[in-house]
Design a protein around this motif. Structure first.
Motif, short mmCIF file in Angstrom:
data_model
loop_
_atom_site.label_atom_id
_atom_site.label_comp_id
_atom_site.label_asym_id
_atom_site.label_seq_id
_atom_site.Cartn_x
_atom_site.Cartn_y
_atom_site.Cartn_z
N ALA A 254 1.00 -1.28 0.14
CA ALA A 254 0.03 0.02 0.15
C ALA A 254 0.78 1.42 0.04
N THR A 255 2.00 1.34 -0.68
CA THR A 255 2.88 2.43 -1.12
C THR A 255 2.61 2.98 -2.42
N LYS A 256 1.68 2.43 -3.17
CA LYS A 256 1.35 2.81 -4.52
C LYS A 256 -0.11 2.39 -4.96
N VAL A 257 -0.69 3.39 -5.67
CA VAL A 257 -2.00 3.09 -6.27
C VAL A 257 -1.93 3.37 -7.80
N TYR A 285 0.80 6.28 -9.05
CA TYR A 285 0.81 7.20 -7.82
C TYR A 285 1.58 6.49 -6.60
N ASP A 286 2.94 7.24 -6.18
CA ASP A 286 3.53 6.90 -5.06
C ASP A 286 2.58 7.29 -3.84
N PRO A 393 10.81 -15.80 -15.40
CA PRO A 393 11.28 -15.38 -13.99
C PRO A 393 10.80 -14.43 -13.13
N LEU A 394 10.39 -13.28 -13.72
CA LEU A 394 9.83 -12.15 -12.66
C LEU A 394 8.67 -12.65 -12.31
N THR A 395 7.70 -13.23 -13.02
CA THR A 395 6.30 -13.75 -12.32
C THR A 395 6.21 -15.25 -11.65
N ASP A 396 7.27 -16.15 -11.90
CA ASP A 396 7.04 -17.45 -11.29
C ASP A 396 6.91 -17.50 -10.00
N PRO A 397 7.57 -16.52 -9.10
CA PRO A 397 7.14 -16.75 -7.64
C PRO A 397 5.95 -16.56 -7.34
N ALA A 398 5.02 -16.06 -8.15
CA ALA A 398 3.60 -15.87 -7.64
C ALA A 398 2.82 -17.17 -7.72
N LYS A 399 3.37 -18.14 -8.43
CA LYS A 399 2.64 -19.40 -8.41
C LYS A 399 2.86 -20.17 -6.90
N THR A 400 3.62 -19.83 -6.19
CA THR A 400 3.74 -20.40 -4.91
C THR A 400 2.84 -19.69 -3.87
N VAL A 401 2.00 -18.79 -4.11
CA VAL A 401 1.01 -17.93 -3.25
C VAL A 401 -0.43 -18.66 -3.61
N LYS A 402 -1.15 -19.12 -2.61
CA LYS A 402 -2.35 -19.74 -2.77
C LYS A 402 -3.62 -18.85 -2.04
N MET A 403 -4.64 -18.30 -2.78
CA MET A 403 -5.64 -17.59 -2.19
C MET A 403 -6.84 -18.55 -1.90
N GLY A 404 -7.69 -18.24 -0.89
CA GLY A 404 -8.77 -19.10 -0.63
C GLY A 404 -9.94 -18.44 -1.37
N GLU A 405 -10.24 -17.17 -1.08
CA GLU A 405 -11.18 -16.29 -1.73
C GLU A 405 -10.90 -15.10 -2.26
N PHE A 406 -11.29 -14.67 -3.54
CA PHE A 406 -10.44 -13.44 -3.86
C PHE A 406 -11.46 -12.67 -4.78
N ASN A 407 -12.00 -11.32 -4.19
CA ASN A 407 -12.72 -10.54 -4.70
C ASN A 407 -11.85 -9.15 -5.18
N ILE A 408 -11.64 -8.81 -6.42
CA ILE A 408 -10.74 -8.00 -6.64
C ILE A 408 -10.62 -6.66 -6.20
N GLN A 409 -11.83 -6.34 -5.95
CA GLN A 409 -12.05 -4.87 -5.47
C GLN A 409 -11.78 -4.82 -3.79
N THR A 410 -11.60 -6.18 -3.44
CA THR A 410 -11.00 -6.23 -2.06
C THR A 410 -9.82 -6.75 -1.80
N GLN A 411 -8.75 -5.88 -1.57
CA GLN A 411 -7.33 -6.40 -1.53
C GLN A 411 -6.95 -6.95 -0.22
N LYS A 412 -6.04 -7.93 -0.38
CA LYS A 412 -5.51 -8.58 0.79
C LYS A 412 -4.12 -8.65 0.67
N SER A 413 -3.27 -8.47 1.71
CA SER A 413 -2.12 -8.87 1.77
C SER A 413 -1.68 -10.33 1.41
N TYR A 414 -0.17 -10.61 1.04
CA TYR A 414 0.00 -11.86 0.56
C TYR A 414 1.63 -12.03 1.09
#
Length: 414
Positions: A254-257, A285-286, A393-414
């Protein structure tokens, strides 16, 4: 035309009752092994336990514009932004000045994914173009922020004055009692949005007590520590470049929008050589000492034809520690994956682009593109649900993160 690091692994075409010419696919939500796809004709539930072989679980005919969708536990919520003859799914389109005309939220029970059940509805002023879910401190209550344009002169469902924000409370255990509980006006005294009341989209980040509102004419950074009474931290404008402040995305800390501009409302070819790269694009925006400071702009870099509607639309963050990477829909411009870790110099790292749908043009392409549990899911207006794999190589680390419920307009930290 697709970058070498992006592959289409599955496509599920629209089928009856959600395949008429005007039954466009719209937004997406996720929950466990299921994807939920809004459609102007209703919504569909997909089993994505194997993303390379998605299966239709159920489809519900419930016509309206635009059926923006979210899920929470056993509840599914749809935004209705069209005057209807009544609140139920068997209603018909009605004129906004028709007696008994209705628009707002519809609520379904999805405890049985094969047989979603209509539960209740809430009428809201000017309907609901999009909505955002915010969990109340009491887990038995879910708050829903209603975003809708207005007012409309002469309209029975969208009269003046139109509230900037409406908040619906849904008792999770008794959703039939859902109702409007607040109409906070967060515009400071002496200021006003350029085009009447209402917002197009609000993204909430409850863990940070923040929300970013893309309202007609301006962007807003809000404190939502009290979800029923948002407080303005800052208002930003960009009269030179932005026409319709469409949506917002925080980075993970939450340091950028990222605010996006839907120049032309989604029906124009704004990714051509005639349109500057700062229009119909994203602005980064920072957040510095609690204040928004504009940095760079990003626009999908491949020039499109004059027959292709193309502009910045719905996207989401990829969960990559230490990097700021988004995937985003651009209608007929396709799907773009881009890196804004350097706020001043964003760059594209991958893309998927089908090309023009036909010589006659028309509304088509990716409405929403989101990253969920290792894959990119794109809701294509006419072609159906696309599932993409990006190997980089930039995006592959994202594949280790699993989310249970995801509504895009409601962000959660990972």
């Amino acid at each position: 035309m697709t970058s070498p690091n992006v592959k289409l692994v599955a496509n599920v075409p629209r089928t009856a009752p959600l395949d008429s010419p005007n039954s466009w696919n719209s937004d997406l939500a996720f929950q466990g092994d299921y994807a939920y796809v809004g459609n102007f004709g209703g919504f569909a539930v997909y089993d994505i336990s194997d993303p390379t072989k998605p299966q239709v679980v159920s489809q519900v005919a419930c016509p309206s514009q635009q059926n923006d969708i979210s899920v929470h536990g056993d509840l599914l919520i749809l935004s209705i932004d069209e005057a209807r003859s009544g609140e139920t799914c068997d209603s018909e389109s009605a004129g906004p000045d028709s007696p008994g005309a209705w628009e707002g939220l519809r609520i379904f029970d999805i405890s049985d994914k094969k047989n979603p059940r209509y539960v209740s509805a809430v009428k809201t002023a000017c309907g609901s173009h999009t909505h955002t879910t915010v969990q109340g401190k009491n887990k038995d209550s879910l708050y829903v922020y209603i975003s809708s344009p207005g007012p409309e002169p002469g309209s029975a469902t969208c009269p003046s004055p139109h509230p900037l924000l409406q908040v619906v409370e849904i008792p999770v255990k008794d959703p039939g009692r859902a109702k409007i509980v607040a109409k906070p006006d967060f515009i400071p005294e002496g200021r006003s949005a350029d085009s009447g009341g209402g917002c197009h989209d609000i993204t909430a980040y409850p863990e940070k007590n923040l929300a970013a509102a893309a309202c007609f004419g301006d962007g807003w950074l809000l404190d939502i520590a009290d979800p029923l009474a948002p407080k303005v931290l800052q208002q930003v404008s960009d009269r030179e470049n932005f026409q319709i402040w469409h949506s917002a995305t925080f980075n993970n800390d939450a340091t950028k929008v990222v605010f996006s501009d839907e120049l032309g409302g989604g029906g124009m070819a704004t990714c051509d050589s005639k349109t500057p790269n700062t229009k119909g694009a994203n602005a980064i925006y920072d957040i510095v000492s609690g204040k928004l400071e504009r940095r760079g702009y990003f626009k999908m870099p491949r020039e499109q034809t004059s027959d292709e509607n193309c502009v910045a639309h719905n996207g989401s963050l990829l969960p990559i520690d230490g990097k700021d990477v988004m995937v985003q829909a651009w209608y007929q411009g396709g799907v773009s994956i881009w890196d804004f870790t350097d706020s001043d110099r964003p760059r594209e790292v991958g893309f998927f682009d089908r090309g023009p749908v036909g010589e006659s043009g028309g509304i088509a392409g990716s409405w929403s593109a989101y990253y969920y549990n290792g894959y990119i899911y794109s809701s294509d207006i006419l072609k159906g649900l696309d599932i993409l794999d990006i190997s980089d190589p930039l995006t592959d680390p994202a594949k280790t993160v699993k989310m249970g419920e995801f509504n895009i307009q409601t962000q959660k930290s990972y």
